[in-house]
Scaffold this active site. Structure first.
Site, PDB file in Angstrom:
ATOM      1  N   ASN A   2     122.211 -16.735  41.354  1.00 40.29           N
ATOM      2  CA  ASN A   2     121.140 -16.358  42.273  1.00 40.29           C
ATOM      3  C   ASN A   2     121.576 -16.731  43.687  1.00 40.29           C
ATOM      4  O   ASN A   2     122.471 -17.552  43.878  1.00 40.29           O
ATOM      5  CB  ASN A   2     119.872 -17.150  41.943  1.00 40.29           C
ATOM      6  N   CYS A  14     125.023 -14.033  35.570  1.00 42.32           N
ATOM      7  CA  CYS A  14     124.509 -12.711  35.268  1.00 42.32           C
ATOM      8  C   CYS A  14     125.105 -12.366  33.924  1.00 42.32           C
ATOM      9  O   CYS A  14     126.323 -12.301  33.796  1.00 42.32           O
ATOM     10  CB  CYS A  14     124.948 -11.718  36.339  1.00 42.32           C
TER      11      CYS A  14
HETATM   12 MG    MG Z   1     117.531 -13.512  37.713  1.00 41.62          MG
END
Ligand code: MG
Length: 310
Positions: free
Chosen positions: A252, A243
């Site tokens: 994820n 991220c």
């Molecule tokens: Mg994403």
């Protein structure tokens, strides 16, 4: 109010695109093609293979055309590419191997300006053009609303905003609408509220959900999404994917962990856990590090020959 889980769900494997895109370690195109072939062999029928963005902005995706060329056609598998503008769409179309395009609409103005280089409305006008061209080309169209549960700059994204934007995208035209928890902040009640509201406002629209496990809520959110009417879930093999707004975060939700959870929840995926596990162990070798997925390392329960969860 949470409903019941469906009997089956479609998984979109996003590891080759969302999983890898922010990784500092550049994986060769041949390894990416091998990864995609292995994912297809595991039973995944939709794979987000790459993105057509500026190579300076996302160096990992600079080899989009080369990866697709190496893969060729995979029978029964729908390959998609992420496009953010018409130039990207032109590149995607020219490969002549994609079945789907994915576009990112943005829920917050600041993120849209910084990430897409265009405001929310201008970005939607871009989609209007791409949506028409994609339909004419016979491509499946999926729009993902990013920062749908929270923006790193503006904070909370209200439910009403979620519904308005979904309606705007649906009016322009899409075959599927996804909502992405880009920064991994959502919790199950957020998921129920937003998907519930969108499902109520736009009945019949195919809904898809994209969760990051940044704060360890990703799997709970996936379950909540299924119970709120979502038909399609994104995940990435091994749980790869960072991220950009939380550098230490895991990625994820992991495909094998999701497949394990769904299998034990009697939700069919058609995906082989064992084939995923072997692929994660192979990818760990390619990337020279342990990946965040848990079940790839601890195995299934109950132990024994893994069943295809069909
Ligand atoms: Mg994403």
């Amino acid at each position: 109010m949470a409903g019941t889980r469906p009997e089956s769900v479609e998984i979109v494997e996003v590891g080759p695109r969302d999983g890898l895109q922010n990784d500092k370690q550049l994986l060769p195109a041949s390894a990416k093609a091998e990864l995609i072939r292995r994912l297809a062999a595991a039973g995944l029928r939709r794979i987000e293979a790459t993105s057509f963005v500026h190579p300076k902005r996302v160096p990992q995706m600079a080899d989009a055309e080369e990866v697709l060329r190496l893969i060729g056609r995979l029978p029964g598998v729908s390959l998609s590419g992420l496009v953010l503008n018409e130039r990207g769409f032109d590149r995607a179309l020219a490969t002549d191997t994609l079945d789907e395009v994915t576009f990112a609409a943005v829920a917050s103005e600041t993120f849209s300006q910084r990430n897409q280089g265009a405001g929310v409305e201008e970005n939607l006008e871009t989609w209007r053009v791409i949506s028409r061209r994609a339909r004419e080309a016979g491509l499946f169209r999926s729009v993902t609303i990013v920062t749908a549960f929270g923006c790193p700059f503006e904070g909370e994204v209200p439910v009403a905003r979620a519904v308005d934007l979904a309606r705007a995208v649906a009016e322009i035209g899409t075959d599927e609408l996804s909502r992405a928890d880009t920064i991994g902040v959502a919790t199950p009640p957020d998921v129920e509220a937003r998907f519930g509201a969108v499902a109520e406002a736009l009945p019949g629209l195919r809904l898809r959900a994209h969760f990051h496990n940044t704060r360890n809520t990703g799997y709970a959110n996936a379950d909540a999404a299924l119970r709120a009417g979502v038909a399609v879930l994104d995940s990435s093999l091994g749980g790869i994917g960072g991220c950009p707004f939380a550098p230490e975060a895991t990625g994820n939700i992991a495909t094998e962990d999701l497949v394990y959870m769904l299998g034990r929840s009697r939700v069919a995926t058609g995906v082989s856990f064992e084939a995923l596990r072997e692929t994660t162990l192979w990818l760990e070798g390619e990337m020279n590090r342990r990946l965040p997925a848990q079940t790839a390392h601890v195995g299934l329960f109950p132990p024994g020959p893994a069943a295809r969860t069909s």
